[in-house]
Design a protein around this motif. Structure first.
Motif, short mmCIF file in Angstrom:
data_model
loop_
_atom_site.label_atom_id
_atom_site.label_comp_id
_atom_site.label_asym_id
_atom_site.label_seq_id
_atom_site.Cartn_x
_atom_site.Cartn_y
_atom_site.Cartn_z
N ILE A 1 0.83 -1.21 0.00
CA ILE A 1 0.00 0.00 0.00
C ILE A 1 0.86 1.25 0.00
O ILE A 1 0.59 2.22 -0.74
CB ILE A 1 -0.95 -0.03 1.21
N LEU A 2 1.92 1.26 0.80
CA LEU A 2 2.79 2.44 0.86
C LEU A 2 3.50 2.68 -0.47
O LEU A 2 3.64 3.83 -0.90
CB LEU A 2 3.81 2.27 1.99
N VAL A 3 3.95 1.61 -1.14
CA VAL A 3 4.64 1.78 -2.41
C VAL A 3 3.74 2.42 -3.45
O VAL A 3 4.11 3.39 -4.14
CB VAL A 3 5.17 0.42 -2.91
N PHE A 4 2.51 1.94 -3.57
CA PHE A 4 1.60 2.50 -4.57
C PHE A 4 1.11 3.88 -4.15
O PHE A 4 0.82 4.72 -5.03
CB PHE A 4 0.43 1.55 -4.80
N LEU A 5 1.00 4.15 -2.86
CA LEU A 5 0.65 5.50 -2.43
C LEU A 5 1.76 6.49 -2.77
O LEU A 5 1.49 7.64 -3.15
CB LEU A 5 0.35 5.51 -0.93
N VAL A 6 3.01 6.06 -2.63
CA VAL A 6 4.13 6.94 -3.00
C VAL A 6 4.11 7.22 -4.51
O VAL A 6 4.35 8.36 -4.94
CB VAL A 6 5.46 6.29 -2.58
#
Length: 320
Positions: A28-33
């Motif tokens: 989730i964090l990777v795609f949010l970045v």
């Protein structure tokens, strides 16, 4: 009294629920970045094409994030029930608690939360995970849970999924999770390929890649649904029966597969019906060039300084 493995023996230890899934949080964090990075450069896009690229990129990132995230989710097949059940083996003590079962592609997660949490001079808040990955041994994890002395409801549900259980749930969900995981990774590869092809002058192949992505996602849904449609052994917990049902990960994957099917089908249909409109829709920068071509007038560039700096006429006439 001496310590044993860092704890005082013969005393009930506090139980803490497991935190958020670390791999799922990383995805989730990777795609949010990635989404935040695109939003930072969005003001640099001029005109109405700004909203076109906003929808296109965010929608594509959502599809990719969903395909990867559901691998680490335990919300494929879930069930939750409130019951009054025995707490420990060889004990008449009973507790009132919520029991939850979460089946994922790589294992199950069992929760036990007391109502209230403090009962029998102990904090009843368990969150135990049992995995069946290729490099994990479900039986060893179950034996380890027996050695730890976990509560009866947790061990009862975990025992139903052991390889030696007459219910046969382990072999069904292990194979279903294995094939669903493999097909979802293939769908992720075709999602990357579709983004590359749709960014090139090859919209037809990009649409076909989207259709292939949808096909593999729907196959993963079919593989998991075909197993869960088989009658399960009844999960009787004290005075209640736990009845699982499809969870959020199952329905979101199904919806995303249908979305990819619609998008890929629209691209293929437009390629044969209105290729120029599809080309303009996928690349807003082509709009201006196409409008000039449709006008039928050629673009003429003139330099006002041409005459000033033109070469002088060197014709020489000689009169004899």
């Amino acid at each position: 009294m001496t310590l044993w493995n860092g704890v005082l023996p013969f005393y009930p230890q506090p139980r803490h629920a497991a935190g958020f899934s670390v791999p799922l949080l990383i995805v989730i964090l990777v795609f949010l970045v990635l989404a935040a990075s695109f939003l930072l450069i969005l003001p640099g896009i001029r005109g109405h094409s700004r909203w076109f690229w906003l929808v296109r990129v965010l929608l594509s990132l959502f599809i990719g994030a969903e395909i990867v995230a559901v691998h680490f989710s335990g919300e494929w097949f879930v069930g939750r029930v409130w019951t009054n059940t025995s707490y420990k083996a060889f004990s008449v003590a009973r507790v009132q608690a919520h029991v939850g079962l979460h089946v994922g592609l790589v294992g199950i997660n069992i929760t036990l939360t007391g109502t209230p949490v403090q009962q029998l001079n102990e904090t009843i808040d368990y969150n135990e995970q049992f995995t069946w990955r290729l490099d994990e041994d479900y039986t060893k994890e179950y034996v380890h849970a027996l050695e730890r002395g976990l509560p009866d409801p947790v061990l009862y549900l975990a025992e139903k999924f052991t390889p030696s259980s007459p219910c046969g749930l382990y072999h069904q969900y292990h194979l279903a999770g294995h094939y669903a995981t493999a097909t979802l990774w293939v769908a992720f590869c075709f999602w990357i390929l579709s983004n590359v092809l749709l960014s090139m002058p090859a919209p037809l192949y990009g649409g076909v890649a989207l259709l292939t992505t949808s096909a593999f996602m729907l196959f993963a849904i079919f593989a998991f649904a075909s197993v869960s449609s088989v009658g399960l052994c009844p999960f009787r917990l004290g005075s209640s029966t736990l009845t699982p049902h499809y969870g959020a990960a199952f329905w979101v994957t199904l919806a995303t597969g249908i979305l990819c099917l619609l998008l890929g089908g629209a691209v293929v249909i437009l390629h044969y019906a209105e290729p120029n409109a599809l080309r303009i829709f996928l690349d807003q920068s082509v709009r201006d060039c196409s409008s000039q071509e449709e006008g039928g007038s050629s673009l003429v560039l003139s330099n006002p300084l041409r005459k000033q700096f033109a070469a002088p006429d060197l014709n020489i006439t000689t009169n004899l």
